[in-house]
Enzyme design. Structure first.
Site, short mmCIF file in Angstrom:
data_model
loop_
_atom_site.label_atom_id
_atom_site.label_comp_id
_atom_site.label_asym_id
_atom_site.label_seq_id
_atom_site.Cartn_x
_atom_site.Cartn_y
_atom_site.Cartn_z
N LYS A 166 7.89 -29.54 57.61
CA LYS A 166 6.57 -29.68 57.34
C LYS A 166 5.74 -29.13 58.35
O LYS A 166 5.87 -29.51 59.55
CB LYS A 166 6.29 -30.92 56.79
CG LYS A 166 4.67 -31.57 56.44
CD LYS A 166 4.61 -32.95 56.35
CE LYS A 166 3.02 -33.20 55.99
NZ LYS A 166 2.80 -34.70 56.01
N HIS A 202 6.32 -39.36 51.54
CA HIS A 202 5.52 -39.18 52.42
C HIS A 202 5.53 -40.65 53.21
O HIS A 202 5.83 -41.87 52.51
CB HIS A 202 4.11 -39.26 52.08
CG HIS A 202 2.98 -38.54 53.27
ND1 HIS A 202 2.78 -39.55 54.12
CD2 HIS A 202 2.35 -37.59 53.65
CE1 HIS A 202 1.97 -38.99 55.17
NE2 HIS A 202 1.59 -37.66 54.54
N ASP A 254 5.24 -30.80 47.37
CA ASP A 254 3.89 -30.23 47.84
C ASP A 254 4.19 -29.33 49.35
O ASP A 254 3.47 -28.59 49.82
CB ASP A 254 2.95 -31.38 48.21
CG ASP A 254 3.06 -32.02 49.38
OD1 ASP A 254 4.14 -32.27 49.69
OD2 ASP A 254 2.10 -32.49 49.94
N ASN A 255 5.30 -29.86 50.14
CA ASN A 255 5.61 -29.13 51.16
C ASN A 255 6.91 -29.51 51.80
O ASN A 255 7.42 -30.51 51.02
CB ASN A 255 4.44 -29.05 52.44
CG ASN A 255 4.15 -30.65 52.72
OD1 ASN A 255 3.03 -30.87 52.06
ND2 ASN A 255 4.97 -31.44 53.11
N LYS A 274 -1.36 -39.13 44.14
CA LYS A 274 -2.07 -38.63 45.21
C LYS A 274 -2.84 -37.23 44.76
O LYS A 274 -2.38 -36.34 44.43
CB LYS A 274 -1.16 -38.24 46.39
CG LYS A 274 -1.80 -37.75 47.63
CD LYS A 274 -0.78 -37.44 48.62
CE LYS A 274 -1.16 -36.66 49.91
NZ LYS A 274 -0.34 -36.64 50.98
N CYS A 297 -0.50 -30.73 53.01
CA CYS A 297 -0.76 -31.45 52.05
C CYS A 297 -1.97 -31.03 51.18
O CYS A 297 -1.88 -30.31 50.18
CB CYS A 297 -1.16 -33.10 52.12
SG CYS A 297 0.49 -34.03 51.93
N ARG A 304 -2.11 -28.65 47.62
CA ARG A 304 -2.59 -29.12 46.39
C ARG A 304 -3.73 -28.40 45.79
O ARG A 304 -3.82 -28.29 44.84
CB ARG A 304 -2.93 -30.57 46.49
CG ARG A 304 -1.47 -31.26 46.62
CD ARG A 304 -1.71 -32.75 47.54
NE ARG A 304 -0.45 -33.27 48.11
CZ ARG A 304 0.34 -34.03 47.25
NH1 ARG A 304 -0.29 -34.52 46.19
NH2 ARG A 304 1.54 -34.47 47.58
N HIS A 306 -5.89 -35.90 47.18
CA HIS A 306 -5.96 -35.08 48.41
C HIS A 306 -6.92 -33.96 48.48
O HIS A 306 -6.72 -32.74 49.07
CB HIS A 306 -4.58 -35.07 49.08
CG HIS A 306 -4.71 -35.17 50.51
ND1 HIS A 306 -3.59 -35.22 51.36
CD2 HIS A 306 -5.99 -35.49 51.32
CE1 HIS A 306 -3.89 -35.36 52.64
NE2 HIS A 306 -5.18 -35.40 52.68
N ASP A 349 5.82 -35.67 47.41
CA ASP A 349 5.10 -35.48 48.75
C ASP A 349 6.02 -35.52 49.75
O ASP A 349 6.78 -36.31 50.21
CB ASP A 349 4.12 -36.83 49.13
CG ASP A 349 2.87 -36.39 49.98
OD1 ASP A 349 3.06 -35.35 50.66
OD2 ASP A 349 2.10 -37.29 50.09
N ASP A 350 6.32 -34.21 50.47
CA ASP A 350 7.06 -34.02 51.66
C ASP A 350 8.46 -34.07 51.30
O ASP A 350 9.23 -34.12 52.18
CB ASP A 350 6.74 -35.01 52.89
CG ASP A 350 5.43 -34.75 53.29
OD1 ASP A 350 4.56 -34.13 52.82
OD2 ASP A 350 5.03 -35.38 54.19
N SER A 399 -3.42 -39.46 51.52
CA SER A 399 -2.24 -39.76 52.12
C SER A 399 -1.79 -41.29 52.13
O SER A 399 -3.04 -42.00 52.43
CB SER A 399 -1.47 -39.08 53.41
OG SER A 399 -1.44 -37.70 52.89
MG MG Z 1 2.85 -33.39 51.68
#
Ligand code: MG
Length: 461
Positions: free
Chosen positions: A267, A196, A248-249, A105, A52, A56, A107, A12-13, A130
């Site tokens: 992001k 994250h 994811d980003n 996660k 996010c 996803r 989401h 995540d991130d 998140s």
């Molecule tokens: Mg993310």
């Protein structure tokens, strides 16, 4: 060819420049660097949204998030989610006899109809959204918030779990699943909580980190990879298992230690730093060792690629935007990107388009803003991946060609900047009477971690 087990690790991130094998000099990632040396590392892999939920939804369905009605970010108790009629990778692999599990996660909606076990996964263990959505923060605000729910399948098993130990619990879930299904085939989707913010990191990773809590979280991600690779080898299924590592980003790169270097932006933006992230694939005996692939590939491509490796195809009764990238994974001579064009959206705004090496920016707006400022900027990504030298005025022919690409995108997927509704969009899932998964009750025995540091993320302890 035997159908492989698939382990998909999605961070995540995590930024493009956050791993040693992608140039980080501060985060220590020996297991992931070894994974890259034993497999192929992609330098032009894009997620389909710099936020996010949308990213996803695209990963799971193989579609632009605008196509499946999921362009934004979801919050607790919202009525929206990934439509029950959409088909996920887990649906396709499950139909081929794969055992499927998501750890971490999700989401893509927290109402029962949208949860992973109603989207093709046999098992679910993790957070529905998140990790900053819980009740950490000032006491007076907690009552208005929903505690962070840790879920097993459709059930909340703990409210506000201590995040310092959560990744280790995730890892145990993964190891148990792999052992139980060693005969295969299985699909394990590990969607990390890290990196994250807020970052709650075990002390032992903080002690060795050279990059504070952020570096500790990255080292914890690396440790989990090491444990999983060890387990595959121990069980003798290393050569039967395709492992994918990605994010994811891009990183927020807001001073917490993350990096998108050498890319511009963060992001929540459609600069390369928002959407170009790390992508490593390892499958001993099938994916060539030490490969580096510079072709454009996307997270939407996993749906058709994994479906075919499992002996199926992507769904044929609807538009799927992803393409089979197996020839690139396997290093077949002359293999090229299956994507002639790529669209950069944030929410429902078309902000940039790409064709080959050229990227044309049309507008830029803030992550949660409805508006965007027009922008006329053209970059040659082969020469200028950092998007520093605007050559808009030097190539009017290229600009005109990319403007046509933008028009095609608008017609198909819409663009709120131009007030255009897309003809190729399917509906988002929506339920009439949404409820949060749990409610705050200070006497609830399962609320174990009500952190009192609202402004500074707790790192370690
Ligand atoms: Mg993310």
């Amino acid at each position: 060819m035997k159908r492989p087990n698939v382990i998909l690790i999605n961070c995540d991130d995590l930024g493009y420049g956050d791993l040693g094998c992608y140039g980080s000099t501060v985060n220590r990632t020996p297991a992931l660097d070894r994974m890259a040396a034993e497999g192929v590392r992609f330098t032009d892999y894009h997620v389909i949204s710099p936020v996010c939920s949308a990213s996803r939804a695209a990963l799971m369905t193989g579609c632009y998030p605008q196509r499946v009605g999921m362009p934004g970010v979801l919050f607790p108790g919202q009525p929206l989610g990934l439509h029950p009629d959409e088909i996920t990778i887990a649906d396709v692999l499950g139909a081929q006899g794969y055992r499927t599990k998501i750890v971490g996660k999700w989401h893509c909606g927290d109402q029962p109809a949208f949860l992973p076990t109603n989207h093709g996964f046999d098992e679910y263990y993790g957070l529905p959204y998140s990790n900053d959505m819980g009740i950490q923060g000032p006491a007076e605000k907690r009552a208005a918030r929903v505690p962070l729910p840790l879920m097993r399948n459709g059930e909340v098993i703990q409210q506000q779990p201590d995040q310092r130990g959560l990744t280790e619990r995730y890892m145990e879930q993964c190891v148990r699943f792999i052992r139980d299904h060693r005969e295969g085939p299985f699909f394990l989707y590990l969607a990390h909580m890290y990196v994250h913010v807020p970052l709650f990191v075990p002390q032992r990773f903080l002690k060795t980190s050279r990059n504070g809590g952020y570096g500790g979280a990255v080292e914890c991600i690396d440790w989990v990879a090491e444990v999983l690779f060890h387990e595959l080898e121990r069980l003798g299924i290393d050569g039967e298992t395709l492992v994918i590592f990605t994010s994811d980003n891009g990183s927020r790169a807001g001073g917490e230690g993350g990096s998108n270097a050498p890319l511009r932006g963060t992001k929540g933006t459609t600069w390369e730093g928002g959407q170009r992230v790390s992508f490593i694939v390892r499958w001993p005996g099938r994916v060539p060792e030490g490969g580096v692939c510079d072709e454009l590939v996307t997270s939407m491509d996993l749906m058709p690629t994994l479906a075919r490796l499992a002996g199926a195809t992507e769904p044929r009764d609807r538009r799927i935007d992803g393409r089979d990238i197996a020839p690139l994974l396997f290093g077949e001579p002359g293999a090229r990107s299956p994507h002639e064009v790529f669209y950069y959206y944030i929410r429902d705004r078309l902000e940039a388009v790409r064709k080959g090496k050229w990227k044309l920016h049309l507008a830029k707006g803030a992550m949660f803003a409805r508006e965007a400022e027009p922008l006329n900027a053209l970059y040659d990504l082969d020469r200028d991946v950092g998007e520093e030298r605007n050559v808009f005025d030097e190539h009017p022919d290229v600009v005109a060609e990319l403007m046509e690409v933008a028009e095609e995108a608008r017609e198909d997927l819409g663009d709120t900047i131009k007030g255009v509704a897309g003809k190729g969009c399917r509906p988002v899932g929506e339920v009439p009477d949404p409820k949060p998964l749990c409610v705050y009750d200070e006497n609830h025995p399962y609320i174990v971690a009500a952190y009192d540091t609202p402004d500074t993320p707790v790192m370690g302890g």
